[in-house]
Design a protein around this motif. Structure first.
Motif, PDB file in Angstrom:
ATOM      1  N   ILE A  21       0.622  -1.125   0.340  1.00 45.01           N
ATOM      2  CA  ILE A  21      -0.207  -0.035   0.070  1.00 45.01           C
ATOM      3  C   ILE A  21       0.567   1.083  -0.354  1.00 45.01           C
ATOM      4  O   ILE A  21       0.886   2.254  -0.916  1.00 45.01           O
ATOM      5  CB  ILE A  21      -0.856   0.303   1.456  1.00 45.01           C
ATOM      6  N   LYS A  25       1.127   1.556  -4.115  1.00 43.96           N
ATOM      7  CA  LYS A  25      -0.182   2.246  -4.692  1.00 43.96           C
ATOM      8  C   LYS A  25      -0.093   3.431  -5.141  1.00 43.96           C
ATOM      9  O   LYS A  25       0.359   4.122  -4.608  1.00 43.96           O
ATOM     10  CB  LYS A  25      -1.158   2.259  -3.749  1.00 43.96           C
ATOM     11  N   GLU A  43      -6.362  -4.346  -5.967  1.00 44.39           N
ATOM     12  CA  GLU A  43      -7.186  -4.423  -5.199  1.00 44.39           C
ATOM     13  C   GLU A  43      -8.301  -5.315  -5.550  1.00 44.39           C
ATOM     14  O   GLU A  43      -8.711  -4.854  -6.470  1.00 44.39           O
ATOM     15  CB  GLU A  43      -8.207  -2.912  -4.531  1.00 44.39           C
ATOM     16  N   ARG A  45     -11.085  -7.497  -5.871  1.00 44.37           N
ATOM     17  CA  ARG A  45     -12.680  -7.178  -4.556  1.00 44.37           C
ATOM     18  C   ARG A  45     -13.204  -8.159  -4.762  1.00 44.37           C
ATOM     19  O   ARG A  45     -14.600  -8.353  -4.961  1.00 44.37           O
ATOM     20  CB  ARG A  45     -13.619  -5.871  -5.190  1.00 44.37           C
ATOM     21  N   ASP A 101      -8.010  -8.404   5.263  1.00 44.82           N
ATOM     22  CA  ASP A 101      -8.139  -6.951   4.249  1.00 44.82           C
ATOM     23  C   ASP A 101      -9.365  -6.942   3.812  1.00 44.82           C
ATOM     24  O   ASP A 101      -9.885  -5.630   3.639  1.00 44.82           O
ATOM     25  CB  ASP A 101      -7.571  -7.918   3.468  1.00 44.82           C
ATOM     26  N   ARG A 104     -11.950  -5.428   6.374  1.00 41.94           N
ATOM     27  CA  ARG A 104     -10.852  -3.477   6.502  1.00 41.94           C
ATOM     28  C   ARG A 104     -11.226  -3.205   5.441  1.00 41.94           C
ATOM     29  O   ARG A 104     -11.213  -1.388   5.531  1.00 41.94           O
ATOM     30  CB  ARG A 104      -9.462  -4.196   7.122  1.00 41.94           C
ATOM     31  N   TYR A 105     -10.897  -3.034   4.224  1.00 42.64           N
ATOM     32  CA  TYR A 105     -10.516  -2.295   3.621  1.00 42.64           C
ATOM     33  C   TYR A 105     -11.717  -2.152   2.459  1.00 42.64           C
ATOM     34  O   TYR A 105     -11.929  -1.808   1.522  1.00 42.64           O
ATOM     35  CB  TYR A 105      -9.313  -2.478   2.429  1.00 42.64           C
ATOM     36  N   VAL A 109      -5.679  -7.401  -1.131  1.00 41.95           N
ATOM     37  CA  VAL A 109      -4.369  -6.132  -0.654  1.00 41.95           C
ATOM     38  C   VAL A 109      -3.563  -7.283  -1.854  1.00 41.95           C
ATOM     39  O   VAL A 109      -3.255  -8.662  -1.094  1.00 41.95           O
ATOM     40  CB  VAL A 109      -3.781  -5.483  -0.244  1.00 41.95           C
TER      41      VAL A 109
END
Length: 148
Positions: A21, A25, A43, A45, A101, A104-105, A109
């Motif tokens: 990150i 990133k 990222e 998803r 992850d 949290r996000y 990642v």
């Protein structure tokens, strides 16, 4: 031993993702081996190979179910060989690392990119994915050995 592997694996996964990150990133990829290996921020998803895109809660629920099944199976198994313990520790580590992850996000990642020049790209992955893959391979070997 399962707890030591689990904790070390989670720390390694966490630190490498934080590094990705902070370092990758929004920045150009870092080429490690030209035409073969890059470090590239992504990222994810979805799940493995990008399936189930955007289904964070479904993936989190499935992961929690798998974690419970694996842990209960580990506890109930009488013959805990080194191979069995290592395989379970690695799978649990990877599953929890990616679950953290997701919660949290809202994504996982990923940053390790293997490819053959511009012709073929293996899906980008992370340390947690390595743990799950190696752990699953070891579990298959354990099961095959036990069947004999």
């Amino acid at each position: 031993m399962i707890y030591i592997i689990f904790i070390i694996g989670l720390i390694l996964d966490y630190l490498t993702k934080i590094w990705a990150i902070d370092t990758l990133k929004g920045k150009p990829d870092i080429t490690v081996i030209k035409g073969f290996f890059d470090l590239s921020y992504l990222e994810n998803r979805g799940a493995a190979f990008g399936i189930f895109q955007g289904r964070v809660y479904l993936l989190a629920a499935v992961t929690l179910l798998v974690l419970v099944v694996l842990f209960v199976n580990y506890v109930k198994t009488k013959k805990k060989t080194l191979l069995f313990t290592l395989s379970n520790a690695l799978i649990l580590t990877g599953a929890v690392g990616n679950l953290i992850d997701r919660l949290r996000y809202g994504f996982v990642v990923d940053f390790i990119s293997w490819h053959w020049k511009e012709a073929y790209y293996f899906p980008t992955f992370n340390v947690a994915d390595i743990c799950v893959t190696v752990g699953t391979g070891l579990l298959i070997i354990y099961i095959l050995k036990e069947v004999d």
